[in-house]
Design a protein around this motif. Structure first.
Motif, mmCIF file in Angstrom:
data_model
loop_
_atom_site.group_PDB
_atom_site.id
_atom_site.type_symbol
_atom_site.label_atom_id
_atom_site.label_comp_id
_atom_site.label_asym_id
_atom_site.label_seq_id
_atom_site.Cartn_x
_atom_site.Cartn_y
_atom_site.Cartn_z
ATOM 1 N N LEU A 46 0.852 -1.181 0.000
ATOM 2 C CA LEU A 46 0.000 0.000 0.000
ATOM 3 C C LEU A 46 0.888 1.231 0.000
ATOM 4 C CD1 LEU A 46 -2.355 -1.033 2.955
ATOM 5 C CD2 LEU A 46 -2.797 -1.352 0.512
ATOM 6 N N LEU A 47 0.451 2.287 -0.676
ATOM 7 C CA LEU A 47 1.075 3.596 -0.533
ATOM 8 C C LEU A 47 0.191 4.378 0.424
ATOM 9 C CD1 LEU A 47 2.033 4.710 -4.153
ATOM 10 C CD2 LEU A 47 3.559 3.957 -2.348
ATOM 11 N N VAL A 48 0.745 4.750 1.570
ATOM 12 C CA VAL A 48 -0.022 5.427 2.604
ATOM 13 C C VAL A 48 0.522 6.841 2.767
ATOM 14 C CG1 VAL A 48 -0.806 5.358 4.997
ATOM 15 C CG2 VAL A 48 -0.392 3.211 3.762
ATOM 16 N N ARG A 49 -0.313 7.828 2.527
ATOM 17 C CA ARG A 49 0.097 9.220 2.610
ATOM 18 C C ARG A 49 -0.272 9.771 3.984
ATOM 19 N NH1 ARG A 49 -0.244 11.771 -2.596
ATOM 20 N NH2 ARG A 49 1.596 10.490 -2.779
ATOM 21 N N ASP A 50 0.740 10.265 4.695
ATOM 22 C CA ASP A 50 0.540 10.843 6.019
ATOM 23 C C ASP A 50 0.374 12.360 5.982
ATOM 24 O OD1 ASP A 50 0.769 8.358 7.411
ATOM 25 O OD2 ASP A 50 2.931 8.441 7.144
ATOM 26 N N ASP A 51 0.869 12.986 4.904
ATOM 27 C CA ASP A 51 0.793 14.438 4.762
ATOM 28 C C ASP A 51 0.573 14.752 3.290
ATOM 29 O OD1 ASP A 51 1.023 17.178 4.864
ATOM 30 O OD2 ASP A 51 3.142 17.192 5.413
ATOM 31 N N ASP A 52 -0.561 15.340 2.967
ATOM 32 C CA ASP A 52 -0.883 15.676 1.582
ATOM 33 C C ASP A 52 -0.715 17.176 1.384
ATOM 34 O OD1 ASP A 52 -1.787 15.768 -1.007
ATOM 35 O OD2 ASP A 52 -3.888 15.459 -0.487
ATOM 36 N N SER A 65 -4.297 14.254 -3.313
ATOM 37 C CA SER A 65 -4.407 12.805 -3.115
ATOM 38 C C SER A 65 -5.170 12.423 -1.858
ATOM 39 C CB SER A 65 -3.011 12.174 -3.052
ATOM 40 O OG SER A 65 -2.342 12.373 -4.257
ATOM 41 N N GLY A 66 -5.162 13.287 -0.875
ATOM 42 C CA GLY A 66 -5.792 12.951 0.388
ATOM 43 C C GLY A 66 -4.842 12.194 1.294
ATOM 44 N N LEU A 67 -5.366 11.753 2.413
ATOM 45 C CA LEU A 67 -4.572 11.025 3.402
ATOM 46 C C LEU A 67 -4.985 9.569 3.449
ATOM 47 C CD1 LEU A 67 -4.688 13.643 6.297
ATOM 48 C CD2 LEU A 67 -2.890 13.336 4.581
ATOM 49 N N GLY A 68 -4.121 8.749 4.027
ATOM 50 C CA GLY A 68 -4.412 7.324 4.151
ATOM 51 C C GLY A 68 -3.919 6.552 2.946
ATOM 52 N N VAL A 69 -4.595 5.459 2.629
ATOM 53 C CA VAL A 69 -4.184 4.601 1.513
ATOM 54 C C VAL A 69 -4.544 5.309 0.208
ATOM 55 C CG1 VAL A 69 -4.474 2.375 0.372
ATOM 56 C CG2 VAL A 69 -4.480 2.500 2.866
ATOM 57 N N VAL A 70 -3.528 5.767 -0.524
ATOM 58 C CA VAL A 70 -3.766 6.473 -1.785
ATOM 59 C C VAL A 70 -3.582 5.566 -2.999
ATOM 60 C CG1 VAL A 70 -3.269 8.755 -0.856
ATOM 61 C CG2 VAL A 70 -1.405 7.404 -1.834
ATOM 62 N N ALA A 71 -2.891 4.429 -2.812
ATOM 63 C CA ALA A 71 -2.694 3.508 -3.940
ATOM 64 C C ALA A 71 -2.390 2.102 -3.432
ATOM 65 C CB ALA A 71 -1.557 3.990 -4.832
ATOM 66 N N PHE A 72 -2.696 1.147 -4.286
ATOM 67 C CA PHE A 72 -2.364 -0.255 -4.061
ATOM 68 C C PHE A 72 -1.266 -0.622 -5.044
ATOM 69 C CE2 PHE A 72 -6.879 0.416 -3.327
ATOM 70 C CZ PHE A 72 -6.995 0.013 -2.007
ATOM 71 N N GLY A 120 9.339 12.732 -0.189
ATOM 72 C CA GLY A 120 10.264 13.022 0.906
ATOM 73 C C GLY A 120 9.871 12.380 2.225
ATOM 74 N N GLY A 121 9.280 11.200 2.159
ATOM 75 C CA GLY A 121 8.892 10.486 3.378
ATOM 76 C C GLY A 121 7.462 10.748 3.823
ATOM 77 N N LYS A 122 6.736 11.582 3.087
ATOM 78 C CA LYS A 122 5.340 11.876 3.457
ATOM 79 C C LYS A 122 4.387 10.770 3.011
ATOM 80 C CE LYS A 122 6.169 16.760 3.572
ATOM 81 N NZ LYS A 122 5.992 18.058 2.954
ATOM 82 N N THR A 123 4.869 9.912 2.127
ATOM 83 C CA THR A 123 4.121 8.726 1.726
ATOM 84 C C THR A 123 4.981 7.526 2.071
ATOM 85 O OG1 THR A 123 3.069 9.909 -0.085
ATOM 86 C CG2 THR A 123 3.036 7.505 -0.189
ATOM 87 N N ARG A 124 4.392 6.567 2.759
ATOM 88 C CA ARG A 124 5.168 5.392 3.171
ATOM 89 C C ARG A 124 4.614 4.138 2.515
ATOM 90 N NH1 ARG A 124 1.867 3.587 7.512
ATOM 91 N NH2 ARG A 124 0.613 5.345 8.188
#
Length: 84
Positions: free
Chosen positions: A20-26, A31-38, A74-78
């Motif tokens: 999962l690509l999880v965005r902590d800071d948009d 894109s929004g926050l949370g799971v943005v892609a599989f 830069g680490g905002k998506t994990r």
């Protein structure tokens, strides 16, 4: 079968790895926050992503490093590995 193509790099018993690509800071607000892609990474490092949005774009990448470089922000998506 033709010797033109070397398929040995893709012949493997290793199954693809899901993530999962999880965005902590948009910072863009798009894109929004949370799971943005599989995603799924194959044994030869080819990686596919599918956006979790109304416009569910699917992208094929030559390597997992490309996904991280473009979408890591830069680490905002994990990355959260599902198959570990």
């Amino acid at each position: 079968m033709s010797d033109k193509y070397d398929l040995t790099a893709r012949n493997t018993d290793e199954p693809p790895q899901r993530f999962l690509l999880v965005r902590d800071d948009d910072e863009t607000g798009i894109s929004g926050l949370g799971v943005v892609a599989f995603g799924v990474r194959f044994a030869d490092d080819v990686t596919v992503t599918r956006w979790n949005s109304d416009v569910a774009q699917t992208c094929v990448w030559q390597s997992f490093a490309e996904v991280e470089a473009v979408h890591g922000h830069g680490g905002k998506t994990r990355i959260e590995w599902i198959d570990e």
